[in-house]
Design an enzyme around this catalytic site. Structure first.
Site, mmCIF file in Angstrom:
data_model
loop_
_atom_site.group_PDB
_atom_site.id
_atom_site.type_symbol
_atom_site.label_atom_id
_atom_site.label_comp_id
_atom_site.label_asym_id
_atom_site.label_seq_id
_atom_site.Cartn_x
_atom_site.Cartn_y
_atom_site.Cartn_z
ATOM 1 N N ASN A 167 35.479 26.829 -30.996
ATOM 2 C CA ASN A 167 35.612 27.752 -29.876
ATOM 3 C C ASN A 167 36.890 28.547 -30.125
ATOM 4 O O ASN A 167 37.993 28.034 -29.936
ATOM 5 C CB ASN A 167 35.702 26.935 -28.575
ATOM 6 N N LYS A 214 38.068 30.974 -28.572
ATOM 7 C CA LYS A 214 38.703 31.454 -27.329
ATOM 8 C C LYS A 214 39.087 32.937 -27.462
ATOM 9 O O LYS A 214 38.386 33.690 -28.111
ATOM 10 C CB LYS A 214 39.880 30.555 -26.950
ATOM 11 N N HIS A 241 33.077 25.786 -19.570
ATOM 12 C CA HIS A 241 34.342 25.366 -20.193
ATOM 13 C C HIS A 241 35.406 25.201 -19.106
ATOM 14 O O HIS A 241 35.425 25.951 -18.123
ATOM 15 C CB HIS A 241 34.790 26.398 -21.234
ATOM 16 N N GLU A 278 38.361 26.091 -18.916
ATOM 17 C CA GLU A 278 39.131 27.309 -18.602
ATOM 18 C C GLU A 278 38.330 28.227 -17.675
ATOM 19 O O GLU A 278 38.895 28.917 -16.834
ATOM 20 C CB GLU A 278 39.539 28.012 -19.907
ATOM 21 N N GLU A 292 35.099 17.156 -22.393
ATOM 22 C CA GLU A 292 36.435 17.662 -22.709
ATOM 23 C C GLU A 292 37.390 17.322 -21.576
ATOM 24 O O GLU A 292 37.486 18.073 -20.588
ATOM 25 C CB GLU A 292 36.393 19.183 -22.881
ATOM 26 N N GLY A 319 44.265 21.621 -25.654
ATOM 27 C CA GLY A 319 45.396 22.470 -26.034
ATOM 28 C C GLY A 319 46.747 21.817 -25.802
ATOM 29 O O GLY A 319 47.777 22.480 -25.857
ATOM 30 N N SER A 346 42.024 18.671 -28.295
ATOM 31 C CA SER A 346 42.970 18.374 -29.371
ATOM 32 C C SER A 346 42.359 17.583 -30.528
ATOM 33 O O SER A 346 42.984 16.674 -31.069
ATOM 34 C CB SER A 346 44.205 17.656 -28.811
HETATM 35 P P1 PGA Z 1 41.640 22.309 -28.171
HETATM 36 O O1 PGA Z 1 40.515 23.006 -27.253
HETATM 37 O O2 PGA Z 1 40.921 21.780 -29.381
HETATM 38 O O3 PGA Z 1 42.602 23.423 -28.491
HETATM 39 O O4 PGA Z 1 42.245 21.213 -27.367
HETATM 40 C C1 PGA Z 1 39.257 22.444 -27.096
HETATM 41 C C2 PGA Z 1 38.418 23.292 -26.191
HETATM 42 O O5 PGA Z 1 38.954 23.833 -25.203
HETATM 43 O O6 PGA Z 1 37.193 23.473 -26.427
#
Ligand code: PGA
Length: 250
Positions: free
Chosen positions: A10, A12, A95, A97, A167, A173, A213
């Site tokens: 992803n 982003k 997601h 976010e 997740e 992140g 992560s």
């Molecule tokens: P990350 O994000 O690997 O940077 O923690 C995962 C995600 O939001 O899909």
């Protein structure tokens, strides 16, 4: 167990078209002998560019969201019709976010899930608890609600095109990963929820990715768990040096 592994990137809101093209070309080259299923989900603006590069390879083309209507007066939104036109195969929905920064609720996400499935897309439905929900002992309740409500009205036949991504929001992140044991416990629980909704046989077939992560250093231990069938990777998907070792974890 016959489930395959599915490793998704992803990207982003990162990368211009030329930067996206560079990453996509490197992934095509370095993953051509990869044994698993792969996905690249760039920004909308890079879909056409990346789509032309991954076409006919073992890397699927993914979008990070879609509108809940097919077309109309929805300023700033992108529809399933437009994504189909670009050759998108998979749409990531729900997601964290989108849920937390842009306040998407389960009803809206469910509408998107059903629309995307109706148009023949594969859907990666993201679920996961906030830190305060984990600390309050609500992990299962949150993941159950997001799964049940996200899939409301989705038929057993459509489930062949659904992937779940667990997740935990506190791990996204932040550099903090759920331990393989903690993640496995939630994945097993989600599979039980799916079994209640669709029967055990179908639930056994659904891929459940872990996200939060994921790095080259922890991918293999996570993937070794029985109910972890892949990864949804954010930060580490932005460079071939970190995504390829995750994608080729064995
Ligand atoms: P990350 O994000 O690997 O940077 O923690 C995962 C995600 O939001 O899909």
């Amino acid at each position: 167990m016959s489930r395959s592994y599915y490793i998704a990137g992803n990207w982003k809101m990162h990368k211009t078209r030329s930067e996206s093209a560079e990453l996509a070309r490197a992934l095509v080259d370095q993953l051509k002998d990869g044994k698993h299923t792969y996905l690249a989900a760039p920004s909308f603006t890079s879909l056409e560019t990346v789509g032309a590069i991954v076409k006919g390879t073992n890397i699927r083309l993914g979008a990070q969201d879609c509108a809940c209507e097919e077309q109309g007066a929805h300023t700033g939104e992108v529809s399933v019709l437009q994504l189909k036109d670009l050759g998108v195969q998979t749409i990531i929905l729900g997601h964290s976010e989108r849920r937390h920064t842009y306040k998407e609720d389960d009803a809206l996400i469910n509408k998107k899930v059903k629309l995307a499935l109706q148009y023949g897309f594969e859907v990666i439905l993201c679920i996961g608890e906030l830190l305060e929900e984990r600390e309050a002992g609500k992990v299962e309740a949150v993941c159950e609600t997001q799964t049940v409500k996200g899939l409301e009205g989705v038929t057993a036949a459509e489930m062949a095109n659904v992937v779940i991504a667990y997740e935990p929001v506190w791990a996204i992140g932040t550099g903090k990963t759920a331990t393989p044991e903690d993640a496995e416990a939630v994945h097993a629980f989600v599979r039980k929820v799916l079994a209640r909704l669709y029967g055990a046989e179908l639930a056994e077939k659904v891929l459940i990715q872990y996200g939060g992560s994921v790095k080259p250093e922890n991918a293999a231990q996570l993937m070794a768990k029985e109910n972890i069938d892949g990864a949804l990777v954010g930060g580490a998907s932005l460079k071939p040096e970190t995504f390829v070792p995750i994608a080729k974890f064995v």
